[in-house]
Motif scaffolding. Sequence first.
Motif, PDB file in Angstrom:
ATOM      1  N   GLU A  85      -3.627  13.157   5.421  1.00  0.00           N
ATOM      2  CA  GLU A  85      -2.630  12.084   5.427  1.00  0.00           C
ATOM      3  C   GLU A  85      -1.532  12.294   4.391  1.00  0.00           C
ATOM      4  N   ARG A  86      -0.368  11.764   4.732  1.00  0.00           N
ATOM      5  CA  ARG A  86       0.804  11.734   3.854  1.00  0.00           C
ATOM      6  C   ARG A  86       1.070  13.089   3.169  1.00  0.00           C
ATOM      7  N   GLU A 101       1.709  14.415   9.132  1.00  0.00           N
ATOM      8  CA  GLU A 101       0.276  14.460   9.466  1.00  0.00           C
ATOM      9  C   GLU A 101       0.110  14.564  10.977  1.00  0.00           C
ATOM     10  N   HIS A 134      -2.271  -3.025   8.715  1.00  0.00           N
ATOM     11  CA  HIS A 134      -1.629  -1.884   9.394  1.00  0.00           C
ATOM     12  C   HIS A 134      -0.917  -2.323  10.679  1.00  0.00           C
ATOM     13  N   TRP A 187       0.846  -1.205   0.000  1.00  0.00           N
ATOM     14  CA  TRP A 187       0.000   0.000   0.000  1.00  0.00           C
ATOM     15  C   TRP A 187       0.878   1.249   0.000  1.00  0.00           C
ATOM     16  N   ASP A 188       0.849   2.108   1.002  1.00  0.00           N
ATOM     17  CA  ASP A 188       1.539   3.415   0.925  1.00  0.00           C
ATOM     18  C   ASP A 188       2.956   3.277   0.358  1.00  0.00           C
ATOM     19  N   ARG A 193       2.214  11.315  12.205  1.00  0.00           N
ATOM     20  CA  ARG A 193       2.892  10.322  11.367  1.00  0.00           C
ATOM     21  C   ARG A 193       3.217  10.840   9.964  1.00  0.00           C
ATOM     22  N   ASP A 194       3.812   9.945   9.174  1.00  0.00           N
ATOM     23  CA  ASP A 194       4.075  10.132   7.755  1.00  0.00           C
ATOM     24  C   ASP A 194       5.075  11.262   7.453  1.00  0.00           C
ATOM     25  N   TYR A 219      -6.177   4.684  -2.901  1.00  0.00           N
ATOM     26  CA  TYR A 219      -5.884   5.600  -1.781  1.00  0.00           C
ATOM     27  C   TYR A 219      -4.387   5.869  -1.738  1.00  0.00           C
ATOM     28  N   SER A 220      -4.056   6.860  -0.893  1.00  0.00           N
ATOM     29  CA  SER A 220      -2.665   7.191  -0.590  1.00  0.00           C
ATOM     30  C   SER A 220      -1.907   7.715  -1.812  1.00  0.00           C
ATOM     31  N   LEU A 272       4.820   0.218   2.258  1.00  0.00           N
ATOM     32  CA  LEU A 272       4.335  -0.574   3.389  1.00  0.00           C
ATOM     33  C   LEU A 272       3.835  -1.891   2.819  1.00  0.00           C
ATOM     34  N   TRP A 331       5.204   2.643   9.857  1.00  0.00           N
ATOM     35  CA  TRP A 331       4.250   3.214   8.903  1.00  0.00           C
ATOM     36  C   TRP A 331       4.963   4.197   7.982  1.00  0.00           C
ATOM     37  N   ALA A 332       4.169   4.891   7.165  1.00  0.00           N
ATOM     38  CA  ALA A 332       4.721   5.593   6.003  1.00  0.00           C
ATOM     39  C   ALA A 332       5.736   6.670   6.317  1.00  0.00           C
TER      40      ALA A 332
HETATM   41  C1  FRU Z   1      -2.619   6.071   4.890  1.00  0.00           C
HETATM   42  C2  FRU Z   1      -2.115   5.641   6.248  1.00  0.00           C
HETATM   43  C3  FRU Z   1      -0.847   6.376   6.608  1.00  0.00           C
HETATM   44  C4  FRU Z   1      -0.150   5.414   7.530  1.00  0.00           C
HETATM   45  C5  FRU Z   1      -0.521   4.089   6.919  1.00  0.00           C
HETATM   46  C6  FRU Z   1      -0.586   2.947   7.884  1.00  0.00           C
HETATM   47  O1  FRU Z   1      -2.747   5.100   3.941  1.00  0.00           O
HETATM   48  O2  FRU Z   1      -3.109   5.868   7.218  1.00  0.00           O
HETATM   49  O3  FRU Z   1      -1.114   7.622   7.180  1.00  0.00           O
HETATM   50  O4  FRU Z   1       1.222   5.656   7.571  1.00  0.00           O
HETATM   51  O5  FRU Z   1      -1.770   4.257   6.300  1.00  0.00           O
HETATM   52  O6  FRU Z   1      -0.840   1.749   7.235  1.00  0.00           O
END
Ligand code: FRU
Length: 445
Positions: free
Chosen positions: A312-313, A243, A111, A75-76, A225-226, A377-378, A99, A145-146
């Motif tokens: 986010e991100r 974020e 997650h 994902w991210d 985060r991120d 997403y992301s 991730l 995480w990211a």
């Molecule tokens: C967005 C998110 C990021 C986080 C990650 C965790 O996709 O919420 O903010 O780092 O997923 O899986």
Amino acid sequence: MNTRSEDILKKVWLISALFLGLLPAFASTPAQADEEGTPAWSRQEASQIERTDDNTAPYISQEEIDQMAPNHWVWDTWPLRNRDGSVATVKGYKVIFALTAPDDVLPGKRHDMATIRYFYSKNGQDWKMGGEAFDTTDAYGSRQWAGSAMVEDDGSIHLFYTATGRKGNEQLTYEQRLALANGEMEVTKDGIEFSDWSHDIILTPDGEYYQTEAQSEGGILYSFRDPWFFEDKHTGETYITFEGNSAGQASDQVCQPRNIGDESFQQTHEAPDGSAEFNGNVGLAVSKSEDLTEWEALPPVLEADCVNQQLERPHFVMKGNQYYLFVDSHKFTFAPGIQGPDGLYGFTADSLYGNYEPLNGSGLVVANPEDNPFQAYSWIVLPNGKVISFINFVELGDVSLVDVGSQPESFQYEHFGGTLAPTLKLKINKNQTQIIKELDDGRIK
Ligand code: FRU
């Protein structure tokens, strides 16, 4: 020339450039931002959110899903970049970090066991999985995480990540700290390898600009985060953006006039009860050491108090003298009375602490289609206008993202992508954007 003389020269150049009018004069500094209040994405602006042909991404069907990583969800994702923000090519290779989690784990549980893996490619499109970026036993957090990654000319690499929870916690916790792994990157005949990692926690929420987990009082989704690294050619400083949530006890939060809109909108608009609990912001910290292990928190550059809980991100793209700030957000994290799709949102200003104006009036830049609202997403916008993201849940019918977890397990596995989505090409013209093309999955070149 040693680094100190380079620093002095850089400062002399910046000051002369300012006087000669080669650079924009900065209307706002962190101190002014503190006094005047953080620029807000207001309820008035967010009320204009609407899908259009220019911002709606092409439909992604279940048949199109082609998992890029053997036995893993992805994902991210973020590309390895140079100090100036451009995407790096190291001895012919592009590198992305993502991730990941084993794909026999329920998508919603990924997650809780996220691990950063890297992929590399000569053509910037066909990605080969290289493995874990670092040995996770040495990393902070019970999972990572990211983040973002930067390579120096000498091959040393800085990998920023979120340390979520703590090792040894008996129960899963959602504490989030910003971390940095400094290491070395080597291109061998067999691909890419990383070594000599050292890990540091570089920032924790201070409770003054950024809400601590305790201040959030266990309310809606908490974030710190991120971390996204960037060097600002205008200020000459090195920053991370991240974020966060606006500081203060959750129960004391109120909607300020700037969170509502202009004077005439304020007169007619009432934010429903509970709106003030939604307090996402975009944070900033400045580097205080050459190895990037010391950072000072600065005031946030943007807040979405009373509008959205999660920006986010966050990441910046520079176009001439203009700053473009992009964030991702979900339909379910908008405050009561505001409707927006899962999408990429953007803002622009002429200085880092400028008065950010939402792109396209509302902020919406890329939306999932109405009949497939959780397909991706992301999103991350690269300096060349390409937008990468991952395939999330496709073709859910009437099921919403928050209800997916209560569907039969087979349904959850079948409808989750867990791989990079088709790349989009975005045209940015002043404060307007348009999706102009769809490219192959995960293409960054
Ligand atoms: C967005 C998110 C990021 C986080 C990650 C965790 O996709 O919420 O903010 O780092 O997923 O899986």
